[in-house]
Design an enzyme around this catalytic site. Sequence first.
Site, PDB file in Angstrom:
ATOM      1  N   GLU A  21       0.816  -1.219   0.000  1.00  0.00           N
ATOM      2  CA  GLU A  21       0.000   0.000   0.000  1.00  0.00           C
ATOM      3  C   GLU A  21       0.844   1.261   0.000  1.00  0.00           C
ATOM      4  O   GLU A  21       2.037   1.233   0.321  1.00  0.00           O
ATOM      5  CB  GLU A  21      -0.969  -0.001   1.181  1.00  0.00           C
ATOM      6  CG  GLU A  21      -0.267   0.112   2.512  1.00  0.00           C
ATOM      7  CD  GLU A  21      -1.025   0.969   3.496  1.00  0.00           C
ATOM      8  OE1 GLU A  21      -1.401   2.107   3.150  1.00  0.00           O
ATOM      9  OE2 GLU A  21      -1.221   0.520   4.632  1.00  0.00           O
ATOM     10  N   LYS A  36      -3.750  -0.929  14.845  1.00  0.00           N
ATOM     11  CA  LYS A  36      -3.005   0.007  15.689  1.00  0.00           C
ATOM     12  C   LYS A  36      -3.666   0.144  17.057  1.00  0.00           C
ATOM     13  O   LYS A  36      -4.881   0.159  17.171  1.00  0.00           O
ATOM     14  CB  LYS A  36      -2.900   1.359  14.991  1.00  0.00           C
ATOM     15  CG  LYS A  36      -1.886   1.317  13.848  1.00  0.00           C
ATOM     16  CD  LYS A  36      -1.869   2.595  13.036  1.00  0.00           C
ATOM     17  CE  LYS A  36      -3.027   2.682  12.078  1.00  0.00           C
ATOM     18  NZ  LYS A  36      -2.976   1.858  10.895  1.00  0.00           N
TER      19      LYS A  36
HETATM   20  N1  PSU Z   1      -0.792   1.202   9.042  1.00  0.00           N
HETATM   21  C1  PSU Z   1       0.379   1.861   9.199  1.00  0.00           C
HETATM   22  N2  PSU Z   1       0.462   3.122   8.720  1.00  0.00           N
HETATM   23  C2  PSU Z   1      -0.574   3.698   8.029  1.00  0.00           C
HETATM   24  C3  PSU Z   1      -1.791   2.972   7.852  1.00  0.00           C
HETATM   25  C4  PSU Z   1      -1.845   1.730   8.389  1.00  0.00           C
HETATM   26  O1  PSU Z   1       1.341   1.341   9.761  1.00  0.00           O
HETATM   27  O2  PSU Z   1      -0.425   4.821   7.561  1.00  0.00           O
HETATM   28  C5  PSU Z   1      -2.918   3.556   7.043  1.00  0.00           C
HETATM   29  C6  PSU Z   1      -3.472   2.461   6.114  1.00  0.00           C
HETATM   30  O3  PSU Z   1      -3.459   2.946   4.802  1.00  0.00           O
HETATM   31  C7  PSU Z   1      -4.880   2.237   6.604  1.00  0.00           C
HETATM   32  C8  PSU Z   1      -5.230   3.620   7.083  1.00  0.00           C
HETATM   33  O4  PSU Z   1      -5.731   1.768   5.594  1.00  0.00           O
HETATM   34  O5  PSU Z   1      -4.046   4.009   7.781  1.00  0.00           O
HETATM   35  C9  PSU Z   1      -6.452   3.642   7.957  1.00  0.00           C
HETATM   36  O6  PSU Z   1      -6.944   4.954   8.001  1.00  0.00           O
HETATM   37  P1  PSU Z   1      -8.420   5.239   8.557  1.00  0.00           P
HETATM   38  O7  PSU Z   1      -8.342   4.925  10.015  1.00  0.00           O
HETATM   39  O8  PSU Z   1      -8.654   6.698   8.289  1.00  0.00           O
HETATM   40  O9  PSU Z   1      -9.357   4.365   7.783  1.00  0.00           O
END
Ligand code: PSU
Length: 294
Positions: free
Chosen positions: A22, A154
């Site tokens: 990604e 996370k």
């Molecule tokens: N995991 C990481 N760093 C990131 C992300 C995930 O270690 O930057 C990103 C991924 O792209 C994931 C997004 O899909 O954060 C989730 O964002 P949100 O909570 O706004 O959906």
Amino acid sequence: MIKFSKEVAAAIADKKSIVALESTIISHGLPRPRNLSVAQEVEAIVRATGAVPATIAILDGEIHVGLEANELDRIANEDGVVKASTRDLAILASTKKSAATTVAATAHIAAMAGISVFATGGLGGVHRGDGFDESADLRGLSVTPIIIVCAGVKSILNVEATLERLETLAVPVLGYKTNKFPGFYLTESGFEIEHRVDSPAEIAAIWNERAGVNTSDSAVIVTNPVKVELDRALHDTLLKNGLAEASTQHITGKAVTPFLLEYFHRVSEGKSLDVNVEIIKSNAKLAADIALAL
Ligand code: PSU
Ligand code: MN
């Protein structure tokens, strides 16, 4: 609709194993200039394992599966590269804008390109608090056939609620050499995983059984705990203060995750960043092993 890099186009022609990667992690998850070197190192790990990396992003409205060196540089360094989820794809295509793709959007595009394995850091999930903030990653993974390797979700999220939602959405969760659901920066989140697997071959076997039981439409989540976790006391302090700071600054919507990651990296003086980088590298290696096992 899809523009393939030279390397990925050749891999498809030669029926080589491919691992999707990604791009939001590069543009919005890691600080410059380290983001570009990490993106390059992660691709190198996939190649060294014998598979081909396909970093996915949107450039000038076009879907890219696999990025040439200058394109990877654009995602890492160009201002105005937005964070895009699946719902944004048609809008980006019609406005010809550039974007990094989240887990949901990357998985969607990878499946469309016929790629079965995807490595990321941590999934999005249900946020804490009562603001109804739930990552589109969860719904995305319930409708996208792909094996996704991650270090859990996370710890900035509500992990318990996220696991409940994954159950509701019928997305299987496997623990790689563990029965403990990983907590991204931490090897254990405090929640259990029912299903442990100990080899890429076992994961491939589960993947291959899905058609026979008519459950091929969702993702399979493989959780891979980080080997050396962030100091727990430091982690807990960062989490408490980071969440308070986000609330004070009224950070909402898709800005929440990048804000908290940046807060962790800045206040820990790079300690959380080092763990985050290890997570991505280790997940890329396992994803390549799984792609080869398939
Ligand atoms: N995991 C990481 N760093 C990131 C992300 C995930 O270690 O930057 C990103 C991924 O792209 C994931 C997004 O899909 O954060 C989730 O964002 P949100 O909570 O706004 O959906
Ligand atoms: Mn959100």
